[in-house]
Design a protein around this motif. Structure first.
Motif, PDB file in Angstrom:
ATOM      1  N   VAL A  16       0.573  -0.753   0.014  1.00 13.59           N
ATOM      2  CA  VAL A  16      -0.332  -0.196   0.067  1.00 13.59           C
ATOM      3  C   VAL A  16       0.675   1.409  -0.249  1.00 13.59           C
ATOM      4  N   LYS A  17       1.826   1.503   0.665  1.00 16.62           N
ATOM      5  CA  LYS A  17       2.928   2.288   1.032  1.00 16.62           C
ATOM      6  C   LYS A  17       3.151   2.617  -0.912  1.00 16.62           C
ATOM      7  N   GLN A  18       3.564   1.322  -1.719  1.00 13.75           N
ATOM      8  CA  GLN A  18       4.581   2.013  -2.825  1.00 13.75           C
ATOM      9  C   GLN A  18       3.406   2.404  -3.669  1.00 13.75           C
ATOM     10  N   ALA A  19       2.307   1.813  -3.345  1.00 16.41           N
ATOM     11  CA  ALA A  19       0.693   2.163  -4.326  1.00 16.41           C
ATOM     12  C   ALA A  19       0.353   3.679  -4.097  1.00 16.41           C
ATOM     13  N   ALA A  20       0.673   3.757  -2.847  1.00 16.08           N
ATOM     14  CA  ALA A  20      -0.354   5.232  -2.321  1.00 16.08           C
ATOM     15  C   ALA A  20      -0.170   6.187  -1.347  1.00 16.08           C
ATOM     16  N   PRO A  21       1.221   6.326  -1.001  1.00 16.97           N
ATOM     17  CA  PRO A  21       2.169   6.722  -0.244  1.00 16.97           C
ATOM     18  C   PRO A  21       0.783   7.721   0.114  1.00 16.97           C
ATOM     19  N   VAL A  22       0.081   8.811  -0.582  1.00 21.44           N
ATOM     20  CA  VAL A  22      -0.076   9.930  -0.071  1.00 21.44           C
ATOM     21  C   VAL A  22      -1.616   9.313   0.709  1.00 21.44           C
ATOM     22  N   LEU A  23      -2.316   8.222   0.497  1.00 23.85           N
ATOM     23  CA  LEU A  23      -3.304   7.908   0.872  1.00 23.85           C
ATOM     24  C   LEU A  23      -2.691   7.182   2.938  1.00 23.85           C
ATOM     25  N   LEU A  24      -2.126   6.322   2.524  1.00 22.83           N
ATOM     26  CA  LEU A  24      -1.513   6.543   4.414  1.00 22.83           C
ATOM     27  C   LEU A  24      -1.218   7.482   5.613  1.00 22.83           C
ATOM     28  N   GLU A  25      -0.976   9.000   4.645  1.00 19.23           N
ATOM     29  CA  GLU A  25      -0.626  10.272   5.267  1.00 19.23           C
ATOM     30  C   GLU A  25      -2.027  10.893   5.730  1.00 19.23           C
ATOM     31  N   PRO A  45      -7.268   4.706 -11.028  1.00 23.16           N
ATOM     32  CA  PRO A  45      -8.552   5.518 -10.381  1.00 23.16           C
ATOM     33  C   PRO A  45      -8.779   6.982 -11.036  1.00 23.16           C
ATOM     34  N   GLU A  46      -7.976   7.192 -11.969  1.00 22.64           N
ATOM     35  CA  GLU A  46      -8.382   8.741 -13.243  1.00 22.64           C
ATOM     36  C   GLU A  46      -9.275   8.520 -13.995  1.00 22.64           C
ATOM     37  N   ARG A  47     -10.379   7.411 -13.910  1.00 19.21           N
ATOM     38  CA  ARG A  47     -10.802   6.932 -14.146  1.00 19.21           C
ATOM     39  C   ARG A  47     -12.551   7.914 -13.838  1.00 19.21           C
ATOM     40  N   MET A  48     -12.387   7.519 -12.421  1.00 16.51           N
ATOM     41  CA  MET A  48     -13.307   8.813 -12.061  1.00 16.51           C
ATOM     42  C   MET A  48     -13.594   9.883 -12.036  1.00 16.51           C
ATOM     43  N   ARG A  49     -14.313  10.743 -12.808  1.00 22.93           N
ATOM     44  CA  ARG A  49     -14.708  11.700 -13.779  1.00 22.93           C
ATOM     45  C   ARG A  49     -14.317  12.874 -11.788  1.00 22.93           C
ATOM     46  N   SER A  50     -14.781  13.041 -11.033  1.00 22.17           N
ATOM     47  CA  SER A  50     -14.430  13.914  -9.477  1.00 22.17           C
ATOM     48  C   SER A  50     -14.487  12.997  -8.283  1.00 22.17           C
ATOM     49  N   GLU A  51     -14.850  13.876  -7.257  1.00 21.64           N
ATOM     50  CA  GLU A  51     -15.121  13.318  -6.200  1.00 21.64           C
ATOM     51  C   GLU A  51     -16.199  13.349  -6.228  1.00 21.64           C
ATOM     52  N   ALA A  52     -17.132  13.191  -6.470  1.00 19.89           N
ATOM     53  CA  ALA A  52     -18.429  13.143  -6.413  1.00 19.89           C
ATOM     54  C   ALA A  52     -18.586  11.741  -7.323  1.00 19.89           C
ATOM     55  N   ALA A  53     -18.163  11.297  -8.098  1.00 18.35           N
ATOM     56  CA  ALA A  53     -17.865   9.640  -8.393  1.00 18.35           C
ATOM     57  C   ALA A  53     -17.206   8.651  -7.806  1.00 18.35           C
ATOM     58  N   PHE A  54     -16.456   9.382  -7.243  1.00 21.87           N
ATOM     59  CA  PHE A  54     -15.615   8.105  -6.031  1.00 21.87           C
ATOM     60  C   PHE A  54     -17.172   7.769  -4.889  1.00 21.87           C
ATOM     61  N   ALA A  55     -17.235   9.216  -4.395  1.00 20.20           N
ATOM     62  CA  ALA A  55     -18.696   9.372  -3.765  1.00 20.20           C
ATOM     63  C   ALA A  55     -18.858   8.518  -3.959  1.00 20.20           C
ATOM     64  N   HIS A  56     -20.077   8.301  -5.032  1.00 22.14           N
ATOM     65  CA  HIS A  56     -21.396   7.112  -5.608  1.00 22.14           C
ATOM     66  C   HIS A  56     -20.485   5.363  -5.537  1.00 22.14           C
ATOM     67  N   VAL A 130     -10.173  10.991  -0.110  1.00 17.13           N
ATOM     68  CA  VAL A 130      -9.634  10.266  -0.165  1.00 17.13           C
ATOM     69  C   VAL A 130      -9.454  10.566  -1.579  1.00 17.13           C
ATOM     70  N   TYR A 131     -10.119  10.826  -2.300  1.00 14.30           N
ATOM     71  CA  TYR A 131     -10.027  10.736  -3.934  1.00 14.30           C
ATOM     72  C   TYR A 131      -8.966  11.997  -4.082  1.00 14.30           C
ATOM     73  N   ARG A 132      -8.591  13.060  -3.740  1.00 13.36           N
ATOM     74  CA  ARG A 132      -7.213  13.697  -3.678  1.00 13.36           C
ATOM     75  C   ARG A 132      -6.172  12.962  -3.415  1.00 13.36           C
ATOM     76  N   ALA A 133      -6.042  11.948  -2.632  1.00 15.22           N
ATOM     77  CA  ALA A 133      -4.924  11.249  -2.670  1.00 15.22           C
ATOM     78  C   ALA A 133      -4.988  10.220  -3.676  1.00 15.22           C
ATOM     79  N   LEU A 134      -5.538   9.554  -3.772  1.00 12.85           N
ATOM     80  CA  LEU A 134      -5.708   8.704  -5.287  1.00 12.85           C
ATOM     81  C   LEU A 134      -5.147   8.940  -6.369  1.00 12.85           C
ATOM     82  N   THR A 135      -6.072  10.463  -6.598  1.00  9.18           N
ATOM     83  CA  THR A 135      -5.302  10.990  -7.963  1.00  9.18           C
ATOM     84  C   THR A 135      -4.125  11.489  -8.028  1.00  9.18           C
ATOM     85  N   SER A 136      -3.442  12.121  -6.886  1.00  4.44           N
ATOM     86  CA  SER A 136      -2.397  12.659  -6.462  1.00  4.44           C
ATOM     87  C   SER A 136      -1.184  11.609  -6.612  1.00  4.44           C
ATOM     88  N   THR A 137      -1.777  10.225  -6.651  1.00  2.00           N
ATOM     89  CA  THR A 137      -0.150   9.424  -6.203  1.00  2.00           C
ATOM     90  C   THR A 137       0.182  10.040  -7.790  1.00  2.00           C
TER      91      THR A 137
END
Length: 154
Positions: A16-25, A45-56, A130-137
């Motif tokens: 997980v640390k390798q895949a998304a270190p920002v998420l663990l922070e 994760p870039e396929r999600m158009r927005s954080e609203a799509a991730f929320a859905h 979480v959306y911001r952390a996933l898409t900022s990796t």
């Protein structure tokens, strides 16, 4: 059982640390919840158009539940229940240990919101983080699998 849990935690942590270190922070996000959120988001994760799509996707998008003079919202019951459970775990951790979250809960309780409504709001907020952390990796951290080079050869 405790030994198996410890072994699996030791294995999932570095992955997980390798895949998304920002998420663990993020506060309250551990290896298990981060792993579940990564699995729910999928390989891209870039396929999600927005954080609203991730929320859905995670089942934390608010939908109107008003009747008559009452105006309120509830969480969407659809979506990935495991991702919703991971967000719920993060919210519970923050409600217990994070001073900012505790102050928020106290303020919203004084405003007349129920614990259920407060948790709905907190889940939506955590989903944004979480959306911001996933898409900022950075994509440089994502390595190719061993099968990808073999697939390109004629």
């Amino acid at each position: 059982m405790d030994e198996e849990i410890a072994e699996l935690d030791a294995e999932i942590g570095p992955l997980v640390k390798q895949a998304a270190p920002v998420l663990l922070e993020l506060f309250g996000v551990g290896p298990e919840t981060a792993g579940q959120l990564l699995a729910s988001a999928g390989d891209n994760p870039e396929r999600m158009r927005s954080e609203a799509a991730f929320a859905h996707l995670a089942g934390v998008a608010p939908i109107p539940a008003s009747s008559g003079r009452t105006h309120r919202h509830r969480l969407n019951r659809g979506g990935d229940r495991a991702a919703n459970n991971a967000l719920h775990t993060i919210v519970l951790t923050r409600m217990r240990f994070d001073e900012r979250t505790r102050a928020y809960v106290e303020r919203r309780t004084k405003e007349g919101l129920s614990k259920k409504d407060i948790m709905r709001c907190l889940k939506r907020f955590v989903a944004r983080e979480v959306y911001r952390a996933l898409t900022s990796t950075p994509t440089e951290q994502i390595t190719q699998t061993d099968l990808a080079p073999a697939a390109r050869q004629p």
